[in-house]
Design a protein around this motif. Structure first.
Motif, short mmCIF file in Angstrom:
data_model
loop_
_atom_site.label_atom_id
_atom_site.label_comp_id
_atom_site.label_asym_id
_atom_site.label_seq_id
_atom_site.Cartn_x
_atom_site.Cartn_y
_atom_site.Cartn_z
N LEU A 16 -10.47 -4.94 9.10
CA LEU A 16 -9.94 -3.64 8.69
C LEU A 16 -8.90 -3.79 7.59
CD1 LEU A 16 -9.57 -1.96 12.19
CD2 LEU A 16 -11.31 -1.49 10.46
N TRP A 17 -8.02 -4.82 7.71
CA TRP A 17 -7.02 -5.08 6.66
C TRP A 17 -7.71 -5.38 5.33
CZ3 TRP A 17 -1.84 -5.02 5.79
CH2 TRP A 17 -1.02 -4.73 6.87
N LEU A 18 -8.72 -6.25 5.39
CA LEU A 18 -9.41 -6.63 4.14
C LEU A 18 -10.13 -5.44 3.51
CD1 LEU A 18 -10.84 -10.12 5.19
CD2 LEU A 18 -8.89 -9.63 3.70
N ALA A 19 -10.66 -4.57 4.36
CA ALA A 19 -11.33 -3.37 3.82
C ALA A 19 -10.34 -2.47 3.10
CB ALA A 19 -12.02 -2.62 4.95
N GLU A 20 -9.16 -2.27 3.71
CA GLU A 20 -8.13 -1.46 3.07
C GLU A 20 -7.67 -2.08 1.76
OE1 GLU A 20 -6.99 1.49 3.84
OE2 GLU A 20 -8.41 1.61 5.50
N ILE A 21 -7.52 -3.43 1.77
CA ILE A 21 -7.11 -4.12 0.54
C ILE A 21 -8.16 -3.91 -0.56
CG2 ILE A 21 -6.72 -6.40 -0.46
CD1 ILE A 21 -5.52 -7.21 2.26
N ARG A 22 -9.45 -3.97 -0.17
CA ARG A 22 -10.52 -3.80 -1.16
C ARG A 22 -10.50 -2.39 -1.75
NH1 ARG A 22 -13.92 -6.30 1.50
NH2 ARG A 22 -14.79 -4.59 2.71
N LYS A 23 -10.26 -1.39 -0.90
CA LYS A 23 -10.19 0.00 -1.39
C LYS A 23 -9.03 0.18 -2.36
CE LYS A 23 -12.27 2.07 2.74
NZ LYS A 23 -12.03 2.98 3.89
N LEU A 24 -7.86 -0.36 -1.98
CA LEU A 24 -6.70 -0.25 -2.87
C LEU A 24 -6.97 -0.91 -4.21
CD1 LEU A 24 -3.79 -0.96 -0.36
CD2 LEU A 24 -4.30 1.21 -1.48
N GLY A 25 -7.60 -2.10 -4.17
CA GLY A 25 -7.92 -2.81 -5.41
C GLY A 25 -8.88 -2.01 -6.28
N ASN A 26 -9.89 -1.41 -5.68
CA ASN A 26 -10.86 -0.62 -6.46
C ASN A 26 -10.19 0.58 -7.13
OD1 ASN A 26 -12.92 -2.37 -5.82
ND2 ASN A 26 -13.58 -1.18 -4.01
N ARG A 27 -9.29 1.25 -6.36
CA ARG A 27 -8.60 2.41 -6.96
C ARG A 27 -7.73 1.97 -8.13
NH1 ARG A 27 -7.10 3.68 -1.44
NH2 ARG A 27 -8.63 5.08 -0.48
N ALA A 28 -7.00 0.88 -7.94
CA ALA A 28 -6.13 0.41 -9.02
C ALA A 28 -6.93 0.01 -10.24
CB ALA A 28 -5.30 -0.77 -8.51
N ILE A 29 -8.04 -0.65 -10.03
CA ILE A 29 -8.87 -1.09 -11.16
C ILE A 29 -9.43 0.11 -11.92
CG2 ILE A 29 -11.02 -2.27 -11.75
CD1 ILE A 29 -10.39 -4.18 -9.40
N ARG A 30 -9.93 1.14 -11.19
CA ARG A 30 -10.47 2.32 -11.88
C ARG A 30 -9.41 3.02 -12.70
NH1 ARG A 30 -13.43 2.95 -6.97
NH2 ARG A 30 -11.88 4.42 -6.16
N LEU A 64 -7.24 -9.16 -11.19
CA LEU A 64 -6.95 -10.35 -10.42
C LEU A 64 -5.48 -10.38 -9.96
CD1 LEU A 64 -7.97 -13.05 -9.32
CD2 LEU A 64 -7.34 -14.10 -11.52
N VAL A 65 -4.58 -10.01 -10.87
CA VAL A 65 -3.16 -10.00 -10.53
C VAL A 65 -2.88 -8.98 -9.43
CG1 VAL A 65 -0.85 -9.45 -11.38
CG2 VAL A 65 -2.39 -10.86 -12.75
N VAL A 66 -3.45 -7.80 -9.54
CA VAL A 66 -3.21 -6.75 -8.54
C VAL A 66 -3.75 -7.18 -7.18
CG1 VAL A 66 -3.81 -4.40 -7.87
CG2 VAL A 66 -3.15 -4.88 -10.23
N VAL A 67 -4.96 -7.74 -7.17
CA VAL A 67 -5.55 -8.16 -5.90
C VAL A 67 -4.71 -9.27 -5.25
CG1 VAL A 67 -7.54 -9.29 -4.85
CG2 VAL A 67 -7.88 -7.45 -6.51
N ALA A 74 0.40 -8.41 1.90
CA ALA A 74 -0.19 -8.21 3.22
C ALA A 74 0.07 -9.39 4.14
CB ALA A 74 -1.69 -7.95 3.08
N PHE A 75 -0.14 -10.62 3.62
CA PHE A 75 0.08 -11.80 4.45
C PHE A 75 1.55 -11.99 4.78
CE2 PHE A 75 -4.23 -13.09 3.24
CZ PHE A 75 -4.69 -13.58 4.45
N ARG A 76 2.42 -11.62 3.84
CA ARG A 76 3.86 -11.72 4.11
C ARG A 76 4.25 -10.76 5.25
NH1 ARG A 76 8.20 -14.74 4.58
NH2 ARG A 76 10.15 -13.65 4.05
N ALA A 77 3.67 -9.57 5.23
CA ALA A 77 3.95 -8.61 6.30
C ALA A 77 3.45 -9.13 7.65
CB ALA A 77 3.30 -7.27 5.97
N LEU A 78 2.26 -9.77 7.62
CA LEU A 78 1.73 -10.34 8.86
C LEU A 78 2.63 -11.46 9.39
CD1 LEU A 78 -2.10 -10.50 8.07
CD2 LEU A 78 -0.98 -9.04 9.76
N ASP A 79 3.15 -12.33 8.48
CA ASP A 79 4.04 -13.42 8.89
C ASP A 79 5.33 -12.89 9.50
OD1 ASP A 79 2.27 -15.34 8.15
OD2 ASP A 79 3.14 -15.67 6.17
N ARG A 80 5.90 -11.85 8.89
CA ARG A 80 7.15 -11.30 9.41
C ARG A 80 6.93 -10.64 10.77
NH1 ARG A 80 11.51 -11.12 6.30
NH2 ARG A 80 12.39 -9.43 7.54
N ALA A 81 5.78 -10.00 10.93
CA ALA A 81 5.48 -9.39 12.23
C ALA A 81 5.32 -10.46 13.30
CB ALA A 81 4.21 -8.55 12.12
#
Length: 650
Positions: A16-30, A64-67, A74-81
């Motif tokens: 689910l996290w990866l899917a959300e990341i992919r959606k955000l990346g697609n919106r930013a790229i468009r 590439l930079v945005v992704v 995302a991984f930093r947030a997971l580590d802190r949690a």
């Protein structure tokens, strides 16, 4: 279709996290693509052929930079949690296991208080902690039960108290059973039903030599090096590393730098839910250090008079049960040096402490005014010690030497009366401490005298008390009329003198740990506003910084508080506090203290001195001659203190 839908596996959180990341990346790229393409078309309509192929690499790099940035966040947030979750788990584990750790530490404190020396052999400690053959168990608290732990050391399939080694070479293997463990239930939600079962144990036995491997029923490791000690600065000193610690004898204590001794104690505590699902466990290593009496330069039971006619330099540690009366009328200077050079293995803070059971005065004990002499005190510091002048303006009490000097006749009169009063009662009413001494061969009257000496404060000359002890030779004996001054009962182990004969200063509302400044011995404290003389820093700061900044950091005064003082609010059967407990002084503060711990306190500085002059039957020398050989530190009085070496939770 319905069945197919129900049989689908739920997506994992990572997907689910990866899917959300992919959606955000697609919106930013468009969005970036529209912006870049629009600007490029508007600005370069006339020359499109020259920049052909420029847009695609740029957009690709931005994507590439945005992704990568999004993934990193995302991984930093997971580590802190995950870190926050681990912190909460550790806090819950420590909270659940803390009651067991605190109970074990309290039992060790009590055991050391009842030992005649600062470094008792581990066999004596184990004997003290074990359950009695009959009567009350002083080391099993209300609601607890004793547990027995066993381990088959020699693998013979049976549990033996002592392993037979007649046909073996080398040291005796350790015992295969210990009973220094306890269990108790805990009701966390107050519904009257137990929610957790807590177990904890004290593991203190060490191998009989440095070659014997350790087993689970023993302390798991060696003492840890003390940070900031001489041994940590110089690896050639004894105890310079944990691996370099060696046994000092057969008592289970290890050699430390400066002639000190140390011993590790391991405490295990586990909290198990009644439901049986999961548990919390903690291991704590507590290293206790002891200062043998041989480390001292001066040891004195009465008032110590140091009034030389000329300059006197005195190195090292001093222990005195009475008052310290120093400097002379000719203004000769006394200089209290540290024990040795800062580069020496003996250069430890504990090796130069000056412990005074009473107070400090200026001049000989016969003088009715202070002497004009001065003293210099070298304060402990790594490198070059700090030298501080000690003058009569910061003496601990407002009294002249002859006023604070001990009235030995009046003091022994009180002891004689207390002994006579209890001696007139049945021996069955004696405290357990007296019964044990009598069982060991000590005369009952002598045991009672020793008992009351430890619980009765010294009497200064300024105190007027017209007490007269009963006459042992009186024709009516115990039926004679006399002033009775005991309280409590031996059966309850709280037999003691009246409060006025225990506390040098009045206590607040019956709480012995809270002292006022109203003297019961007529010695008014020398104060400076809300500060108290001698000037002193909170002991925790002195220990943490490994440095003495005030005179009171090195010269520790007890103001006459006896070695064992009654505390009716103390939990457990033993109602007498020792050197480990503090008596807080109302309205007075440390010169420097941690936040929230500014209230000044005193501790007794008196110690138990063997009666070396007792040459009678069953006296010190006769009993010493009949005992098997002991290591020197096993029968010497001394000071003991503890340090937390580390805590591990799992």
């Amino acid at each position: 279709m319905h069945n197919e839908h129900n049989n689908r596996k739920p997506k994992s959180p990572i997907r689910l996290w990866l899917a959300e990341i992919r959606k955000l990346g697609n919106r930013a790229i468009r969005g970036l693509k529209r912006s870049l393409l629009g600007n490029w078309v508007n600005m370069n309509r006339g020359d499109r052929q020259k920049v052909a192929g420029f847009v695609l690499p740029t957009v690709t790099m931005v994507m590439l930079v945005v992704v990568l940035l999004t993934v990193a966040i995302a991984f930093r947030a997971l580590d802190r949690a995950r870190f926050a979750q681990n912190v909460r788990v550790n806090q819950e584990v420590l909270l659940a296991a803390t009651p067991g750790l605190e109970r074990a530490t309290a039992k060790l404190d009590r055991a050391f208080e009842r030992m005649p020396s600062g470094a008792p052999p581990e066999d004596s400690l184990i004997s003290e902690l074990k359950p009695p053959e009959s009567g009350r168990d002083n080391y099993t608290f209300r609601g607890e039960e004793r547990l027995t732990l066993e381990f088959d050391v020699n693998g013979n399939g049976t549990i033996d108290d002592v392993v037979d080694i007649d046909d073996q070479d080398g040291p005796r293997p350790p015992r295969e059973r210990i009973d220094t463990a306890w269990g108790f239930t805990e009701d966390l939600n107050g519904d009257g039903e137990p929610d957790r079962y807590n177990i904890y144990g004290i593991f203190l036995r060490s191998p009989t030599d440095d070659e014997t491997p350790r087993v689970p029923l023993e302390a798991r490791g060696l003492p840890l090096p003390k940070l900031g000690s001489a041994s940590s600065q110089n690896p050639d000193c004894p105890g310079g590393s944990s691996a370099g610690s060696t046994l000092a004898g057969t008592g289970g204590w290890y050699s430390a730098s400066g002639g000190l001794l140390e011993k590790p104690f391991f405490i295990y505590s586990a909290s198990i839910p009644v439901s049986g699902r999961g548990f919390a466990a903690v291991e704590m290593q507590e290293d206790r250090r002891a200062v043998p009496i041989t480390v001292n330069a001066v040891v004195y039971d009465g008032d110590l008079d140091i009034t030389p006619g000329q300059q006197l330099n005195l190195n090292g540690r001093i222990m005195v049960n009475g008052n310290l009366l120093h400097v002379n009328t000719n203004e000769a200077t006394i200089e209290y040096y540290q024990v040795s050079s800062p580069n020496s293995c003996s250069y430890e803070m504990e090796n130069s402490k000056i412990l005074v059971g009473g107070n400090v005065g200026f001049g000989q004990g016969s003088l009715n005014q202070d002497s004009g002499g001065t003293a210099k005190v070298h304060l402990f510091k790594r490198g070059v010690p700090k030298v501080e002048p000690f003058t009569r303006t910061n003496k601990p009490v407002n009294a002249f030497p002859n006023q604070m000097a001990t009235n030995q006749l009046e003091y022994m009169e009180r002891i004689s009366g207390l002994v006579f009063e209890q001696n007139c009662k049945s021996a069955d009413t004696d405290p357990d401490e007296v019964k044990e001494a009598v069982k060991g061969g000590t005369d009952r009257e002598k045991a009672l005298e020793h008992y009351f000496l430890a619980r009765t404060r010294r009497v200064p000359n300024i105190e007027e008390e017209d007490y007269t002890a009963p006459d042992p030779e009186h024709s009516q004996g115990c039926n004679q009329t006399y002033d009775k001054r005991t309280e409590g009962s031996g059966n309850d182990n709280d037999l003691r003198p009246v409060d006025r004969w225990i506390y040098p200063y009045n206590i607040r509302d019956g709480d012995a740990t809270q002292s006022t400044t109203v003297p019961l011995n007529e010695l008014a404290l020398n104060t400076n506003g809300n500060k108290l003389n001698l000037p002193a820093t909170h002991p925790d700061i002195v220990r943490q910084d490994s440095e003495e900044k005030k005179i009171g950091d090195r010269i520790l005064v007890g103001n006459g508080l006896p070695a064992k003082w009654y505390d009716g609010n103390r939990t457990g059967d033993d109602k007498f506090n020792g050197a480990a407990e503090a008596q807080f002084i109302e309205g007075k503060e440390w010169d420097k203290a941690p936040s929230g711990e500014s209230v000044r306190f005193r501790r007794t500085q008196m110690f138990d001195m063997p009666d070396l002059g007792d040459t009678g039957r069953n006296g010190f020398w006769e009993r010493a001659a009949a005992e098997k050989f002991k290591e020197p530190h096993e029968f010497e009085p001394g000071e003991e203190y503890k340090e937390l070496a580390g805590v591990t939770a799992w």
